[in-house]
Design an enzyme around this catalytic site. Structure first.
Site, PDB file in Angstrom:
ATOM      1  N   GLU A  39       0.885  -1.175   0.000  1.00  0.00           N
ATOM      2  CA  GLU A  39       0.000   0.000   0.000  1.00  0.00           C
ATOM      3  C   GLU A  39       0.914   1.214   0.000  1.00  0.00           C
ATOM      4  OE1 GLU A  39      -3.059  -0.129  -0.445  1.00  0.00           O
ATOM      5  OE2 GLU A  39      -3.674  -2.121   0.205  1.00  0.00           O
ATOM      6  N   CYS A  55      -2.389   8.921   3.097  1.00  0.00           N
ATOM      7  CA  CYS A  55      -2.176   8.434   1.732  1.00  0.00           C
ATOM      8  C   CYS A  55      -3.358   8.783   0.848  1.00  0.00           C
ATOM      9  CB  CYS A  55      -1.915   6.933   1.744  1.00  0.00           C
ATOM     10  SG  CYS A  55      -3.195   5.997   2.571  1.00  0.00           S
ATOM     11  N   GLU A  95       3.582  13.931  -4.631  1.00  0.00           N
ATOM     12  CA  GLU A  95       2.778  13.734  -3.420  1.00  0.00           C
ATOM     13  C   GLU A  95       3.362  14.613  -2.313  1.00  0.00           C
ATOM     14  OE1 GLU A  95       3.326  10.084  -1.141  1.00  0.00           O
ATOM     15  OE2 GLU A  95       1.198  10.063  -0.686  1.00  0.00           O
TER      16      GLU A  95
HETATM   17  P1  NAD Z   1       8.692   4.884   4.271  1.00  0.00           P
HETATM   18  O1  NAD Z   1       8.561   4.088   3.041  1.00  0.00           O
HETATM   19  O2  NAD Z   1       9.849   5.776   4.423  1.00  0.00           O
HETATM   20  O3  NAD Z   1       8.699   3.969   5.575  1.00  0.00           O
HETATM   21  C1  NAD Z   1       7.680   3.033   5.836  1.00  0.00           C
HETATM   22  C2  NAD Z   1       8.256   1.889   6.659  1.00  0.00           C
HETATM   23  O4  NAD Z   1       9.237   1.201   5.884  1.00  0.00           O
HETATM   24  C3  NAD Z   1       8.946   2.307   7.944  1.00  0.00           C
HETATM   25  O5  NAD Z   1       8.634   1.353   8.945  1.00  0.00           O
HETATM   26  C4  NAD Z   1      10.413   2.233   7.565  1.00  0.00           C
HETATM   27  O6  NAD Z   1      11.249   1.984   8.680  1.00  0.00           O
HETATM   28  C5  NAD Z   1      10.438   1.047   6.623  1.00  0.00           C
HETATM   29  N1  NAD Z   1      11.543   1.020   5.672  1.00  0.00           N
HETATM   30  C6  NAD Z   1      12.325   2.052   5.253  1.00  0.00           C
HETATM   31  N2  NAD Z   1      13.219   1.627   4.332  1.00  0.00           N
HETATM   32  C7  NAD Z   1      12.990   0.305   4.151  1.00  0.00           C
HETATM   33  C8  NAD Z   1      13.546  -0.696   3.295  1.00  0.00           C
HETATM   34  N3  NAD Z   1      14.544  -0.420   2.450  1.00  0.00           N
HETATM   35  N4  NAD Z   1      13.040  -1.940   3.349  1.00  0.00           N
HETATM   36  C9  NAD Z   1      12.018  -2.248   4.171  1.00  0.00           C
HETATM   37  N5  NAD Z   1      11.448  -1.344   5.007  1.00  0.00           N
HETATM   38  C10 NAD Z   1      11.917  -0.081   4.997  1.00  0.00           C
HETATM   39  O7  NAD Z   1       7.303   5.678   4.359  1.00  0.00           O
HETATM   40  P2  NAD Z   1       6.885   6.762   5.432  1.00  0.00           P
HETATM   41  O8  NAD Z   1       7.667   8.002   5.130  1.00  0.00           O
HETATM   42  O9  NAD Z   1       6.949   6.167   6.795  1.00  0.00           O
HETATM   43  O10 NAD Z   1       5.341   6.993   5.076  1.00  0.00           O
HETATM   44  C11 NAD Z   1       4.914   7.934   4.158  1.00  0.00           C
HETATM   45  C12 NAD Z   1       4.505   7.277   2.857  1.00  0.00           C
HETATM   46  O11 NAD Z   1       3.607   6.204   3.096  1.00  0.00           O
HETATM   47  C13 NAD Z   1       3.746   8.196   1.925  1.00  0.00           C
HETATM   48  O12 NAD Z   1       4.234   8.065   0.614  1.00  0.00           O
HETATM   49  C14 NAD Z   1       2.321   7.730   1.984  1.00  0.00           C
HETATM   50  O13 NAD Z   1       1.527   8.026   0.874  1.00  0.00           O
HETATM   51  C15 NAD Z   1       2.496   6.275   2.201  1.00  0.00           C
HETATM   52  N6  NAD Z   1       1.307   5.696   2.828  1.00  0.00           N
HETATM   53  C16 NAD Z   1       0.510   4.881   2.075  1.00  0.00           C
HETATM   54  C17 NAD Z   1      -0.645   4.345   2.619  1.00  0.00           C
HETATM   55  C18 NAD Z   1      -1.530   3.431   1.820  1.00  0.00           C
HETATM   56  O14 NAD Z   1      -2.312   2.712   2.400  1.00  0.00           O
HETATM   57  N7  NAD Z   1      -1.450   3.410   0.520  1.00  0.00           N
HETATM   58  C19 NAD Z   1      -0.985   4.646   3.925  1.00  0.00           C
HETATM   59  C20 NAD Z   1      -0.157   5.471   4.661  1.00  0.00           C
HETATM   60  C21 NAD Z   1       0.996   5.985   4.103  1.00  0.00           C
END
Ligand code: NAD
Length: 473
Positions: free
Chosen positions: A241, A275, A373
């Protein structure tokens, strides 16, 4: 300041190495959590694997009861949890309450989902039946914008399907999740739910772990791509997601005064860090001037501040990196001479990651604030002349998460919705997800679905068992 421990194999544990968690409103440390690596992950995965051998044999009713216990534990402790959530995430108390009660409600609703067998053929020749088999140990990775909702929307379907899980919260917002872990420690059988914390570097260790069968991830598109790559080594199942750049389309028959406030909150709830927030609002030229003024007037009545203070409508940005990104987008809009209806004028040097409510007046389609975004309290309002034109502009995005149409003519709204290339479209509302309907993104907004039967199926694989009835044996 409190130290929060991890949940591994039914016990609250720490490894003596700590990560500090800041309150984005004050930039003060509010708690510490264990900083884990491969060793702790290995023990969590081993616990989940051991628990799976029993858990997969439980009945749907037994699993339902456990999940309802999770829901009750969250609800009974909602007051403590929402305050803690505000202190680490920044969202105003009322929105934190919504998240906590929403997570409890989601768990209760999804506990009732079942995956019944399907009969494919039943005649003199053959009985063919499809059953859904739990995939095994799930790795869940969640972001910082809705830490509890996202944790629950991974833990609950995993358990309901008969899987066990190792969940990693975002390093920015792990506190409430670990408090929930403590509350459900004796509700769930040991090892079925494990919650471990660490830096971003813990993520790839989960994605590539040889004894994890499936990854369910919510976060940015950039990280989603890395997860897909990491999970490809042993062809793990994945649900992603990801980000969105959702368009709202307002037709000329919409009542300006009635929709202004709703459009505002469709963008600025959780300081725009949603999101499925409206990230581009297209308004028909006939009502553009009136509606953009009504939205800007309403914006001026909303207080930006510490989410723990009464009256705050929009809290700070959750973390410094995102704060700087949002300020950079505002600076880019200034540098390009785009017109601001509100905001765009604050000195970012004070304490707390506050960004003023910022509304842009009809920036061009290729402006960064339109094409990217923003994930912050900055909204571009744009003018359109014809429905065909606005559909094309709305679809001109690498994302395809959700969208909305605002009109008195709901048939027309549905006609437009069917032409939008997104997983969800709302007519005359926004951000409404049903526990029983699939939620997922098209294009680079995701892969697979969460929620509903479709979401539950992603934690299983189909096994077909065929009995030949007229066999010569
Ligand atoms: P992010 O991708 O930076 O981090 C999300 C998670 O992934 C964190 O727990 C982080 O520690 C982990 N992570 C980071 N690098 C990783 C890697 N290489 N491998 C595996 N895990 C890793 O996202 P964020 O900044 O925490 O959240 C914001 C983003 O999330 C926005 O783009 C938003 O649109 C999206 N989002 C999407 C939804 C949805 O349901 N579609 C919901 C909420 C947020």
């Amino acid at each position: 300041m409190t130290d929060y421990k991890n949940l591994i194999d039914g016990k609250m544990v720490d490894n003596g190495q700590w990560l500090e968690v800041l309150n984005p409103a004050t930039e003060q440390v509010v708690g510490r959590v264990p900083s884990c690596g491969k060793e702790e992950l290995d023990s969590a995965v081993a616990a989940a694997r051991r628990a799976f051998t029993q858990w997969k044999k439980t009945t749907a009713e037994e699993r339902q009861q456990v999940v309802q216990g999770i829901s009750a534990a969250i609800k009974e402790n909602a007051d403590e949890l929402y305050r803690l959530l505000t202190s680490e995430q920044g969202k105003p108390h009322a929105q934190a309450q919504q998240e906590i009660y929403g997570a409890a409600g989601l768990a209760a609703a999804q506990s009732t989902l079942t995956l019944d067998d399907v009969i494919n053929q039943d005649d003199d020749t053959r009985l063919s039946r499809t059953r859904r088999v739990p995939v095994g140990v799930v790795g869940g990775i969640v972001p910082w914008n809705f830490p509890i909702m996202m944790a629950i929307q991974k833990i609950v379907p995993a358990l309901v399907a008969g899987c066990t899980i190792v969940l990693k919260p975002s390093p920015f917002t792990p506190l409430t999740t670990l408090r929930v872990a403590e509350l459900i420690k004796d509700v769930v059988p040991a090892g079925t739910v494990n919650i471990i914390t660490g830096e971003d570097t813990l993520g790839p260790l989960i994605t590539e772990h040889p004894d994890i069968d499936k990854i369910t991830f919510t976060g940015s598109t950039a990280t989603g791509k890395k997860i897909m790559e990491g999970a490809s080594g042993d062809l793990k199942r994945i649900t992603l997601e990801l980000g969105g750049n959702d368009a709202s389309i307002v037709l000329p028959d919409a009542d300006v005064q009635k929709v202004a406030e709703q459009l505002f909150w469709s963008s600025f709830s959780n300081a725009g860090q949603v999101c499925i927030a409206a990230k581009r609002i297209y308004i028909h030229e006939d009502i553009y001037d009136d509606l953009s003024k009504a939205i800007a007037d309403y914006a001026k009545t909303v207080v930006v501040g510490d989410g723990s203070q009464q009256g705050t409508g929009v809290g700070p940005i959750q973390n410094k990196k995102q704060y700087e990104r949002v300020l950079d987008l505002i600076q880019d809009a200034k540098d390009n001479g785009y017109k601001f209806l509100t905001g765009g004028d604050k000195d970012p040097s004070g304490t707390g990651y506050y960004v003023p409510i910022t509304i842009l007046d009809n920036p061009p389609e290729d402006a960064r604030i339109v094409a990217e975004e923003q994930f912050g309290p900055v909204m571009p309002l744009m003018k359109f002349a014809s429905v065909d034109e606005v559909i094309e502009r709305a679809n001109n995005s690498e994302y395809g998460l959700a969208g909305a149409v605002w009109t008195k003519d709901t048939d027309k709204g549905v006609e437009i919705a069917e032409q939008l290339e997104t997983g969800t479209v709302w007519i005359n509302e926004f951000m409404q997800l049903s526990p029983f309907a699939p939620f997922g993104g098209h294009k680079q907004s995701g892969f697979g679905a969460e929620y509903g039967i479709d979401g539950l199926k992603e934690f299983t694989y189909p096994q077909v068992i065929t009995v030949k009835r007229d066999a010569a044996v």
